[in-house]
Each structure stands twice: as C-alpha cells, then as structure tokens.
Scaffold this active site. Structure first.
Site, PDB file in Angstrom:
ATOM      1  N   CYS A 171       0.822  -1.214   0.000  1.00 32.71           N
ATOM      2  CA  CYS A 171       0.000   0.000   0.000  1.00 32.71           C
ATOM      3  C   CYS A 171       0.851   1.256   0.000  1.00 32.71           C
ATOM      4  CB  CYS A 171      -0.947  -0.002   1.190  1.00 32.71           C
ATOM      5  SG  CYS A 171      -0.134  -0.181   2.792  1.00 32.71           S
TER       6      CYS A 171
ATOM      7  N   HIS B 125      -2.364   0.821   7.205  1.00 34.21           N
ATOM      8  CA  HIS B 125      -2.610   0.921   5.764  1.00 34.21           C
ATOM      9  C   HIS B 125      -2.353   2.343   5.291  1.00 34.21           C
ATOM     10  CE1 HIS B 125      -4.229  -0.135   1.892  1.00 34.21           C
ATOM     11  NE2 HIS B 125      -5.225   0.713   1.977  1.00 34.21           N
TER      12      HIS B 125
ATOM     13  N   ASN C 112      -7.904   5.018  -2.285  1.00 39.71           N
ATOM     14  CA  ASN C 112      -7.376   3.743  -1.829  1.00 39.71           C
ATOM     15  C   ASN C 112      -6.734   2.976  -2.988  1.00 39.71           C
ATOM     16  OD1 ASN C 112      -6.785   1.689  -0.063  1.00 39.71           O
ATOM     17  ND2 ASN C 112      -8.899   1.118   0.362  1.00 39.71           N
TER      18      ASN C 112
END
Length: 456
Positions: free
Chosen positions: A86, A379, A401
């Site tokens: 991520c 994250h 995202n």
C-alpha cells in the site's frame, strides 16, 4: 539498604498475591450474566451467526455523502491485490498525475513490480547487515529477536519508496508488468524469509567461530545471490534501460528511450526529498513538536529512516487543508480496519456499536489504544479531498485507496473529522504548508526510538 531489602521482599511477594478465580468470584461472575429476554435474543443470534460486525452495524449513524468542497486531481484507482505494498502504491499514486501531465497521456501507472524487486533485495541486505552488527549479542537480545522475527516484508512507508526511487528509479507498468508473486506475495516472502533466517544463523555461527568481518560479508553476498535468484524467478529481472511506446492524449504514437533513473527524475516534483516533504505523526503518547527517528525503519543501508515530527491533530488539519486547496494530495496512513464500512466507503466513529450489542464498556482514547496495541497504523492511502462547513472548518475527508474500484465508494473512502482524530497517524506533506512553530520544531534534535517501538 533497608529500602533495597524491602523492595526485594515486595517483588518476592508479588506472585503470592496473584489470585486464582475462586469459587465465590466465579459465582459473582456467573450471576452477573442475567438471561433476560433481550440477552437471550442476542445470544440466540450470535451463537448461530459468526459475523459479529453485521450485528453491531449502527443503522442510526448520521448519514454521510461523498461530496467534497475541495478536491485534488485524481487519476483513477489502482489495486495492490494480495500484497502489503500500500505504501508503494500510495507513493506512486501521488506521482501519477505528474507523469500523465509530463507525457500528455490519458492514463498511466508505474511498475510496482520493478520497485518491489529492489525493495526486497535491499531489505534482505539490510537484514544481513543487522545480523552482522548484532552477531556478538545473544539470540534473546531484543534487537536480534526483532530482526529474525521478520527478516523482510512487503510493508513500508513513504521514505522507503523515496530510498528505492533515488537509487533505482522507476519505470512504466508496461516495462516490468506485475506477476503472480508481486500481486500475491505471501508464498515468495515465506521462501525468502526461510533462506534469510538460515543465512543469518550461519553468519552468527561463523562469527562465533572467530571468522573476520570480511568473511562475514563474503557470506552475505552469497546469500544475496540466492535472494536475487528467488526474486528473479518470481518477479522477473528489472531492466537497466528501456524503450517505452505509448499513445499521447492527441492520439500520437510516441517512443521514449530512457533509464529508470532518468524516468524517475522526469516525473517527480521539484525538491522531491525528505527536507521538503516532511513526515508527520500524530502520536499522543509522546510530546508534540518533537522529531523522532525509528532505528532501522528503512529498506537500504544508505537510505533514510522513517523520522517524523509529532504534531497535534488540529495543527495537522490546518496544513492538510492548505495542501488540498493547492491541489497537492498527501501520503497518509491510518488504522483502516477500525469503524470502517468498506461496502459503503464510509469511516465513522459510530459505524459499529459493539458496546450496545454486548452491553459492555469498551471505551479508550487514542493514547490508550496505542499503548495497549489496540490500534496502530495499518494501511497507507492518499488524502485527496476535504469537505468543510460554512466557517471552512473540516467535517470530513477522503482517501484514494489501492484496493480496486469495487471497494468502498468506487475505490475511495470518506471519513469523518472525528475519525481523523482517532485513527489517522501519519502524513507526508510539503513543509510550505506547515505553520512557523512546526517548521521551527523540525530543526530540533531527533529522539531515537528502537526498532521494536510500539508505533511500528
């Protein structure tokens, strides 16, 4: 002397003071569970349905739309699939609009596989160097335990992307496409870590047998050859130069001959470095306006560690809103799994009401959650938007995202300003958006934190 004896006596007595669950205590505990009609109904539901989350979903939570007064330019959603990259996707997503503008293309993505290859090789080297440096310590030394517990992983933060980009550059996605093992990293990581643990153990044995430093480094290179082989077999070999053919927004076929380093320099903003792009943290367990550095929180020997300026949330929000208004999205990381409804793409402090469902008190503030390991950064995403009230005070924010367009609100997540307070931890922001007190604090000395620090 008397005080020392007293303390020793108290320490000796502590185990005796530990209590078992006595019969009377157990009676009291059991009697507290009153099976009234409401409790029996909840028990019937929960004993026949494993999904507690859907039962705790708070249907009376205040509605939240996905409209934002201030938005940065975004260029589509990416998908990291079953990997922990991520931080890499977020760092690259921040640069994608600049690359699209630079080459006048309507869509673009970087090769995450290329950067992942070098990230893994550098992390393997860092682990083996750590093994050599700590070879004189016992195996139960806390640093040694930390290093061997997880030799390499695909997790990271923004400074790791910067370290790799500066040394190896970047390439377009077509030049080194994703493979099954860049998209699904667990099995390859398992093989790598087994080889590295075996190699690290062998190096420690060589040190114990009296081998000199040069011999240990020779062994390290042999291990890295195996690491390179594993990576090349699973990911392919990264190019040293490439030819990229693409179609620009006007429909013209273009050809670019370049190197990864040259391409990297062509797509990064001016002064793209840790002096300009400052790493910020909100950690209420430690004093604010202090710079902290995490020992060994990097991916290469010569790279920079994660070091951050700890700031209160109200100061961070003022700077973040300025950045969004200037069309500069920010790398950020958070505890995305808390109070998160990824089906609707909404993160609200009242999304789930476990207290009402179970009839228990679960209240903790951010400091308590951090210290008890209940919460931490898990994250990375880009902060791309902010909505404000009539006084221009933030009421909600938006993440871009990297879980694909099917997740959340077409790939985006909206989160309330209160959720920001409780579950957002890190951002990377251009220092020009910080206030004078924050900029001055950056010049102060760094407090070094150990590699096993609870925030990392």
């Amino acid at each position: 002397m008397k005080r020392l004896i007293l303390l020793s006596a108290l320490c000796l007595c502590l185990p005796v003071a530990a209590q078992t669950i006595s019969t009377s205590a157990l009676d009291s505990i059991q009697q507290s569970f009153v099976k009234d009609d409401a409790t029996r109904a909840i028990q019937n539901i929960l004993t026949n349905d494993k999904n507690i989350k859907t039962k705790a979903l708070n249907h009376s939570v205040a509605p939240m739309d996905h409209f934002f007064k201030y938005k940065t330019s975004v260029k589509g959603i990416t998908d990291q699939l079953s990997s922990g990259r991520c931080w890499m996707f977020t760092s690259m997503n921040q640069l994608r609009p600049l690359a699209m503008q630079r080459y006048n293309v309507s869509s673009f993505d970087f090769s995450h596989n290329y950067s992942y290859f070098w990230d893994m090789l550098e992390k393997a080297n860092l682990f083996l160097e750590d093994v050599i440096v700590t070879a004189d310590r016992s195996f139960d030394d806390r640093a040694v335990v930390t290093y061997f517990k997880n030799p390499v992983s695909d997790g990271g933060v923004w400074n790791l992307f910067w370290n790799i980009g500066e040394k190896y550059g970047v390439v377009p996605a077509e030049i080194m496409p994703e493979t099954e093992h860049s998209n699904n990293t667990s099995q390859m990581l398992s093989v790598l870590n087994e080889r590295l643990r075996a190699g690290g153990y062998a190096i420690r044995e060589q040190f114990a047998a009296g081998k000199k430093l040069d011999a240990l480094h020779e062994s390290k290179i042999e291990i890295l050859k195996d690491v390179y082989r594993i990576l090349a077999l699973c990911l392919g070999e990264p190019p040293t130069e490439f030819i990229w053919r693409y179609i620009d927004a006007a429909g013209n076929v273009k050809t670019l001959k370049s190197t990864p380093a040259e391409f990297y320099k062509s797509v990064i903003p001016e002064n793209y470095n840790p002096d300009t792009y400052v790493m910020i943290m909100n950690d209420p367990t430690r004093p604010y306006y202090q710079v902290y550095e995490i020992e060994n929180y990097r991916n290469s020997i010569e790279g920079i560690n994660w070091y951050y300026l700890n700031l209160p949330n109200d100061v961070i929000k003022v700077a973040a809103l300025k950045s969004i208004k200037a069309n500069e999205p920010m790398y950020a990381s958070c505890d995305v799994g808390k109070q998160s409804n990824t089906t609707t793409g909404k993160l609200d402090m009242n999304t789930y009401d476990y207290e009402s469902l179970f009839g228990v008190d679960m209240s903790m503030d951010k400091k308590a959650r951090i210290l008890t390991r209940q919460s931490g950064s898990s994250h990375a995403m880009l902060i791309v938007s902010c909505d404000t009230d009539d006084n221009d005070v933030p009421v909600k924010w938006e993440f871009e995202n990297s879980w694909g367009a099917a997740s959340g609100n077409k790939g985006y997540l909206s989160f309330t300003d209160k959720w920001f307070d409780e579950y957002l931890f890190r951002i990377v922001i251009n220092r020009k958006f910080l206030d004078s007190n924050s900029v001055e604090a950056l010049t102060g000395p760094k407090v070094k934190l150990p590699c096993w620090d609870y925030m990392f």
